[in-house]
Scaffold this motif. Structure first.
Motif, PDB file in Angstrom:
ATOM      1  N   PHE A 180     -12.686 -27.113  35.097  1.00 43.59           N
ATOM      2  CA  PHE A 180     -13.766 -27.636  34.263  1.00 43.59           C
ATOM      3  C   PHE A 180     -15.094 -27.093  34.785  1.00 43.59           C
ATOM      4  O   PHE A 180     -15.785 -27.721  35.584  1.00 43.59           O
ATOM      5  N   THR A 451      -2.195 -20.279  39.085  1.00 40.73           N
ATOM      6  CA  THR A 451      -3.202 -21.344  39.003  1.00 40.73           C
ATOM      7  C   THR A 451      -4.619 -20.818  39.220  1.00 40.73           C
ATOM      8  O   THR A 451      -5.569 -21.386  38.697  1.00 40.73           O
TER       9      THR A 451
ATOM     10  N   ASN B  28     -18.888 -39.409  44.060  1.00 36.07           N
ATOM     11  CA  ASN B  28     -17.564 -38.898  43.680  1.00 36.07           C
ATOM     12  C   ASN B  28     -16.783 -38.347  44.871  1.00 36.07           C
ATOM     13  O   ASN B  28     -15.629 -38.013  44.748  1.00 36.07           O
ATOM     14  N   VAL B  29     -17.397 -38.232  46.043  1.00 40.03           N
ATOM     15  CA  VAL B  29     -16.645 -37.706  47.182  1.00 40.03           C
ATOM     16  C   VAL B  29     -15.741 -38.756  47.804  1.00 40.03           C
ATOM     17  O   VAL B  29     -14.911 -38.449  48.627  1.00 40.03           O
ATOM     18  N   ARG B 341      -7.334 -36.205  42.441  1.00 35.66           N
ATOM     19  CA  ARG B 341      -8.086 -35.058  41.941  1.00 35.66           C
ATOM     20  C   ARG B 341      -8.619 -35.383  40.559  1.00 35.66           C
ATOM     21  O   ARG B 341      -7.863 -35.813  39.689  1.00 35.66           O
ATOM     22  N   ARG B 342      -9.912 -35.177  40.379  1.00 37.00           N
ATOM     23  CA  ARG B 342     -10.529 -35.469  39.089  1.00 37.00           C
ATOM     24  C   ARG B 342     -11.093 -34.192  38.500  1.00 37.00           C
ATOM     25  O   ARG B 342     -11.593 -33.332  39.215  1.00 37.00           O
ATOM     26  N   GLN B 343     -10.998 -34.072  37.199  1.00 34.45           N
ATOM     27  CA  GLN B 343     -11.433 -32.852  36.522  1.00 34.45           C
ATOM     28  C   GLN B 343     -11.641 -33.183  35.047  1.00 34.45           C
ATOM     29  O   GLN B 343     -10.999 -34.084  34.524  1.00 34.45           O
ATOM     30  N   GLY B 344     -12.519 -32.450  34.406  1.00 32.65           N
ATOM     31  CA  GLY B 344     -12.686 -32.630  32.969  1.00 32.65           C
ATOM     32  C   GLY B 344     -13.966 -33.360  32.625  1.00 32.65           C
ATOM     33  O   GLY B 344     -14.636 -33.898  33.500  1.00 32.65           O
ATOM     34  N   PRO B 345     -14.302 -33.391  31.322  1.00 34.25           N
ATOM     35  CA  PRO B 345     -15.605 -33.915  30.895  1.00 34.25           C
ATOM     36  C   PRO B 345     -15.804 -35.381  31.256  1.00 34.25           C
ATOM     37  O   PRO B 345     -16.918 -35.826  31.454  1.00 34.25           O
ATOM     38  N   ASP B 347     -14.333 -36.706  33.926  1.00 34.50           N
ATOM     39  CA  ASP B 347     -13.942 -36.793  35.329  1.00 34.50           C
ATOM     40  C   ASP B 347     -12.621 -37.553  35.473  1.00 34.50           C
ATOM     41  O   ASP B 347     -12.454 -38.401  36.349  1.00 34.50           O
ATOM     42  N   THR B 355       0.083 -32.695  30.529  1.00 34.88           N
ATOM     43  CA  THR B 355       0.628 -31.462  31.110  1.00 34.88           C
ATOM     44  C   THR B 355       1.007 -31.665  32.579  1.00 34.88           C
ATOM     45  O   THR B 355       1.879 -30.976  33.094  1.00 34.88           O
ATOM     46  N   ARG B 426       2.317 -25.688  41.379  1.00 32.97           N
ATOM     47  CA  ARG B 426       1.383 -25.443  40.279  1.00 32.97           C
ATOM     48  C   ARG B 426       0.584 -26.695  39.944  1.00 32.97           C
ATOM     49  O   ARG B 426      -0.570 -26.611  39.531  1.00 32.97           O
ATOM     50  N   GLY B 429      -2.653 -26.963  41.612  1.00 27.50           N
ATOM     51  CA  GLY B 429      -3.682 -25.979  41.287  1.00 27.50           C
ATOM     52  C   GLY B 429      -3.935 -25.032  42.444  1.00 27.50           C
ATOM     53  O   GLY B 429      -3.055 -24.799  43.284  1.00 27.50           O
ATOM     54  N   GLY B 430      -5.156 -24.508  42.501  1.00 32.73           N
ATOM     55  CA  GLY B 430      -5.506 -23.534  43.529  1.00 32.73           C
ATOM     56  C   GLY B 430      -5.339 -24.065  44.940  1.00 32.73           C
ATOM     57  O   GLY B 430      -5.093 -23.301  45.874  1.00 32.73           O
ATOM     58  N   HIS B 431      -5.458 -25.380  45.116  1.00 32.40           N
ATOM     59  CA  HIS B 431      -5.426 -25.914  46.478  1.00 32.40           C
ATOM     60  C   HIS B 431      -4.056 -25.790  47.138  1.00 32.40           C
ATOM     61  O   HIS B 431      -3.943 -25.934  48.353  1.00 32.40           O
TER      62      HIS B 431
END
Lengths: 479, 479
Positions: A180, A451, B28-29, B341-345, B347, B355, B426, B429-431
């Motif tokens: 995002f 990813t 958010n941390v 893990r938070r992501q997106g508009p 959060d 998915t 997957r 993600g990248g982590h």
């Protein structure tokens, strides 16, 4: 038998055994060379013609042959141990940077631009860690100037980039946000008094993370930041920030950066993290091809929202090439192994078992498909970027289409790549567990590809949305 | 703003930021701890009951809890750095062997056999390299005496094995042959004069290869060899051979052995190679529960061809447990990550995306299925081995059936394991590309499992042949 007799007899037996290795007699330890030669001779097509086709024609293939010869004969480019498998992360990084310096030196003196391009390609195929560094510097960093910078900005930086005087990285991903992108937190605040931007990492999660070459090497980065003028946020844009000095690679004031630590693969690339603490850069360090901020702090909008990420399009297209390249290496290893490995009551080549063929033939086919599609798409992208100064409207018109298509190809090819690599690994049986088989290393390197550079699930959704819109458009126009 | 002002302001901001981490405010941390607690509280079942069920009942779960507490509080068992990710291969091996010594010491003083078993299980789950060493020594090596040795042979070696005075390995695979075991080349020639067997590696391809603990550690091996008496070959049987002396671990005369080198995973286990050059062992070092060679060199046949490989049955069954264990760790890491893990508009937690759920729910289900099947099959095998002295006919009657079933379970569970691990990777993600995420290491360790301990394709064919025969038998009996 006396002890001395036994000793002599053992020594004699050992000599006979060694001899049998050297003369390729009918001992089963020396069948490999003969088996491979047999398989090659039995091809139903002309092997040289196929190699030429694979390289994109006879001329291209000859340039590649010369390039590989240059690498093989150079004591710095060619790893003296033949592989990095016994190296520590530090050793691999030192060797990779030595390759980069040597590559720049040789490349600079090459008169023929086609040979120079083939040399770069061959080095990228030869060393994954080399290719990632070249890629970060020449594709992500340099193309950011080309795609997002003005002609003047590109000209200002071009020479230092091409000579590797400045070593660049591409600071997009943050610890807290990657898929995002609008959520990125690093800020660039315009200071009207000094005509500067002040770059800040306001939270832990805003730390730039995973940035290739940020760990130890890069002197500069392009960093994507939230642009803020007079307290108002205008979206994300790119800014050039110096990270380290030229003299000794010391971090610049306000910049904190370091290594990510141990990781799954590509040990020769120093993925790193960066935090900015009130780093001041001149206003002209904002890349202003599309969006601009004037001396007075007046902002003008970019014509296309996706422009900020245009440098990601060649990244995605390069995944097609990477799939062809990595799966090509894996399929070569697994196929050769299957032709020399013998097993079973009649000591058959394992390649003669159907179970081996159903794994390896699709692997080889994948390599050819991705290779051809990669070449077509890269040529298309090359045409587009050559329009950017003279026909910017045409470039913009093609952009969202190629964005959607490249996202889809990236996802499909890298997922397929994972399957092919695992098939090849299994086709090598237990011996794929040795690092010297190379497949474990390739799979480790590949770990990031499904990813990173856009999560495949997010990318396929973007492709689907775009194709759906295209269908509706067609339906409305046609009916 | 003066330089001093700026410095103070930065320091104050930094203190505020640090404070926000400590007090779990709404920055958010610091959402991770709260997010996980929320998810746990929202479970529709009793979490403790489920943990008890997973461990095989409340009593078993309590023993495991105690075992984990012992590990966590012990400065040698518990890795001080929390992980081996920054260790070299040598460091990891030293730490693993220190764990083994400490484990033997603690285990010996445990009065309660159930607690001792839980302690072993917990250590096996905690450290993959530890578990491989324990497994090679206690399962492959020790069970070879139990399954293929006479009662006297088992009694002779039992104490030295259990005290780890002798450290054992299991030399089956050779460089040239593994799936086709009848093709193994190492020979054991009976010398009637001295009442000994002479063990030889007659070719390079007969070198014992991949043997766990042969590289540096093992003092003894059971080695499978072609039995030869008076020039006649009788098939493959097991022989006990000393590799190194007790005093200093020096190789015995006629034995050459070494490390395999860098490999895909399990760096803490010293996979090695062994060559025998006229090594003499007393006749009683042939494991003679089923087949025998008398003082006069008279051979009597084993009642069942598969007996030589009986120790492979627990190896295959243990793959069910390994799948549950490794996929369990991977699913735990990926699921926890997805909840914090938070992501997106908005959060969102990424766990809230469909998915993510379609990848992780099947992963968790796999863990439960393999765990239950593993427990059932291991109990069945435990019953069988307890019959071996009193009801050998019943043991033999059940053997080919459990061989076929264990082969099938091994293949299906380890293939499924590969898929689950990749899905979990997957999902992070990248982590997941960081070694500290642990998934890259688990996938590296897993690399050997689909081809080692019996190639899955060969094993499923054996299962199919056996089930086909069973169908024909049923059809003939019923109709």
């Amino acid at each position: 038998m006396t002890h001395s007799d036994q000793k002599n007899s053992s020594a004699a037996e050992r000599l006979l055994l060694l001899q049998s290795h050297l003369v390729h007699g009918d001992s089963n330890v020396a069948t490999g060379v003969r088996d491979l030669a047999e398989e090659r001779a039995a091809a139903s097509f002309n092997v040289v013609d196929m190699a030429d086709f694979f390289a994109g024609g006879k001329e291209a293939a000859d340039y590649m042959r010369t390039a590989y010869q240059i690498i093989r004969r150079d004591p710095i480019l060619y790893l003296s141990t033949g592989s990095p498998f016994n190296d520590t992360q530090l050793q691999e990084r030192e060797k990779t940077m030595a390759q980069i310096r040597r590559y720049v030196e040789i490349s600079r003196n090459m008169k023929d631009p086609k040979q120079r391009a083939a040399f770069e390609l061959a080095m990228n195929i030869y060393s994954e860690s080399f290719s990632m560094r070249i890629y970060v510097h020449e594709m992500l960093f340099k193309q950011s100037f080309l795609l997002n910078g003005t002609v003047e900005q590109y000209e200002e930086w071009k020479d230092d980039i091409e000579s590797w005087k400045c070593i660049g990285c591409y600071a997009m991903t943050e610890l807290g946000h990657s898929s995002f992108l609008r959520g990125l937190e690093t800020t660039a605040v315009f200071d009207r008094e000094t005509d500067e931007f002040i770059i800040n990492s306001p939270t832990i999660t805003s730390t730039k993370w995973w940035i290739g070459m940020a760990g130890e090497t890069a002197t500069h980065t392009v960093a994507i930041c939230q642009l803020i003028i007079d307290g108002k946020q205008y979206g994300t844009f790119w800014f050039v920030v110096q990270l380290r000095d030229y003299a000794a690679g010391r971090l610049m004031p306000g910049v904190t950066a370091g290594n990510i630590g141990p990781k799954a693969g590509r040990q020769g690339l120093d993925n790193g993290w960066i935090q900015f603490n009130g780093v001041r850069i001149p206003r002209k360090n904002m890349l202003m091809r599309w969006a601009t901020v004037t001396r007075e702090g007046k902002f003008t909008q970019a014509p296309h929202a996706a422009l900020s990420y245009a440098a990601l399009i060649p990244e995605r297209l390069s995944c097609l090439f990477a799939t062809a390249n990595m799966c090509g290496q894996a399929a070569t290893i697994a196929t050769r192994y299957s032709c020399v490995r013998r097993q079973g009551p009649k000591d058959e080549k394992v390649m003669d078992f159907q179970t081996q063929q159903v794994r390896l033939m699709p692997a080889v086919a994948t390599v050819y498909v991705c290779s051809v599609v990669s070449r077509v798409m890269m040529a298309h992208w090359g045409n587009m970027t050559s329009m950017i100064n003279d026909q910017p409207e045409e470039f913009l018109r093609l952009l969202s289409d190629v964005h959607a298509v490249s996202a889809g190809f990236k996802a499909v090819s890298t997922w397929r790549g994972s399957e092919v690599l695992e098939m090849c690994r299994r086709a090598c049986g237990g011996h794929a567990y040795s690092a010297h088989n190379a497949l474990a290393g390739i799979i480790g390197d590949w770990g990031v590809v499904t990813t990173g550079g856009g999560d495949n699930i997010v990318l396929t959704q973007q492709t689907a949305v775009s194709r759906h819109a295209a269908c509706i458009y067609c339906a409305e126009v046609v009916f």
